[in-house]
Enzyme design. Structure first.
Site, PDB file in Angstrom:
ATOM      1  N   THR A  27       0.818  -1.244  -0.068  1.00 12.76           N
ATOM      2  CA  THR A  27       0.077   0.191   0.045  1.00 12.76           C
ATOM      3  C   THR A  27       0.838   1.205  -0.133  1.00 12.76           C
ATOM      4  O   THR A  27       2.289   1.102   0.294  1.00 12.76           O
ATOM      5  CB  THR A  27      -0.842  -0.158   1.300  1.00 12.76           C
ATOM      6  OG1 THR A  27      -0.268   0.275   2.449  1.00 12.76           O
ATOM      7  CG2 THR A  27      -1.566  -1.266   1.394  1.00 12.76           C
ATOM      8  N   VAL A  82       7.433  -2.277   7.073  1.00 12.02           N
ATOM      9  CA  VAL A  82       7.237  -0.772   7.460  1.00 12.02           C
ATOM     10  C   VAL A  82       7.816  -0.219   6.208  1.00 12.02           C
ATOM     11  O   VAL A  82       9.171  -0.633   5.447  1.00 12.02           O
ATOM     12  CB  VAL A  82       8.158  -0.393   8.683  1.00 12.02           C
ATOM     13  CG1 VAL A  82       8.106   1.400   8.530  1.00 12.02           C
ATOM     14  CG2 VAL A  82       7.191  -0.832   9.814  1.00 12.02           C
ATOM     15  N   LYS A  83       7.096   0.534   5.293  1.00 12.57           N
ATOM     16  CA  LYS A  83       7.691   1.279   4.153  1.00 12.57           C
ATOM     17  C   LYS A  83       8.070   2.623   4.246  1.00 12.57           C
ATOM     18  O   LYS A  83       7.492   3.425   4.859  1.00 12.57           O
ATOM     19  CB  LYS A  83       6.468   1.074   3.158  1.00 12.57           C
ATOM     20  CG  LYS A  83       6.768   1.252   1.624  1.00 12.57           C
ATOM     21  CD  LYS A  83       5.526   1.088   0.855  1.00 12.57           C
ATOM     22  CE  LYS A  83       5.766   0.929  -0.619  1.00 12.57           C
ATOM     23  NZ  LYS A  83       4.688   1.187  -1.445  1.00 12.57           N
ATOM     24  N   VAL A  84       9.513   2.983   3.847  1.00 13.05           N
ATOM     25  CA  VAL A  84      10.195   4.203   4.054  1.00 13.05           C
ATOM     26  C   VAL A  84      10.622   4.395   2.686  1.00 13.05           C
ATOM     27  O   VAL A  84      10.902   3.964   1.791  1.00 13.05           O
ATOM     28  CB  VAL A  84      11.115   3.973   4.956  1.00 13.05           C
ATOM     29  CG1 VAL A  84      10.847   3.560   6.236  1.00 13.05           C
ATOM     30  CG2 VAL A  84      12.287   3.082   4.612  1.00 13.05           C
TER      31      VAL A  84
END
Ligand code: E4P
Length: 218
Positions: A27, A82-84
């Site tokens: 997402t 976790v998307k960074v």
């Protein structure tokens, strides 16, 4: 090759998960906005639908704030990645989270050197955006080829190449030929992979012939 679906639409995700062929979900803030739902609720629901990695993106841009948001996101479920963003602070966050055993997806990658930095920061996944490069007249798949060549030169790099911003099945085919580990696909593109007109035509002919036999199997 793993297939992720790139959406926050839980009805779509549930339907595609029923195929048993979905390995994860990605997402981003735009997809969460499109869902019209609270990020914590929608990510929790997706994590229940799909046991594989579910990427949830931080909205902060500075290290301390990213770490705070990451702490909230990873508490949602053990399968949250976790998307960074691929920025200096994003990579610092990636390094810190990876050291703590949290899955990290480094997003918004547009060059092979950026991918190398993400791998050195211990990313679980790096997401090169092929469609957005094509959109500005650069060859997105050439970037995947460069990254795969580099990663294959250094087998110690464990980061998986997650081909993102996929627009059509040819992107998937080329990514698979290049040995990319994962492709995240919009639901419509994932559905396109199942279909071929000769499959439909062949099945119709088989069923018509079968009907003539008057037999049943079960
Ligand atoms: C990947 O994780 C991104 O969410 C996504 O693939 C971006 O795709 P777009 O360029 O179609 O927005």
């Amino acid at each position: 090759m793993k297939f992720f679906v790139d959406t926050a639409d839980t009805a779509e995700i549930g339907a595609l998960a029923a195929s048993g062929l979905l390995d994860g979900v990605t997402t981003n803030p735009s997809l969460i906005a499109k869902s019209g739902r609270r990020i914590l609720d929608v990510i929790a629901e997706i994590c229940r639908l799909v046991p594989g990695p579910v990427s949830a993106e931080v909205a902060a841009t500075e290290f301390d704030a990213m770490m705070k948001e990451a702490a909230v996101l990873r508490e949602i479920a053990p399968n949250v990645a976790v998307k960074v963003p691929l920025t200096p602070d994003g990579l610092r966050t990636c390094k810190a989270l990876s050291a703590q055993g949290t899955m990290v997806n480094v997003t918004l990658c547009f060059s092979a050197n950026q991918a190398l930095l993400a791998a050195k920061a211990g990313a679980t996944f790096v997401s090169p955006f092929v469609g957005r490069l094509d959109d500005i007249g650069q060859d997105g798949m050439e970037l995947i080829a460069d990254i795969m060549t580099i990663f294959n030169n250094y087998p110690d790099l464990k980061t998986e190449v997650l081909v993102a911003s996929v627009r059509h099945p040819i992107h998937v085919l080329t990514a698979a030929k290049l040995g990319a580990h994962v492709a995240t696909l919009p639901p419509a593109v994932l559905r396109q992979l199942f279909h071929h007109p000769l499959t439909d035509k062949g099945l119709a002919a088989f069923l018509a012939d079968w009907a003539k036999t008057g037999q049943t199997i079960a």
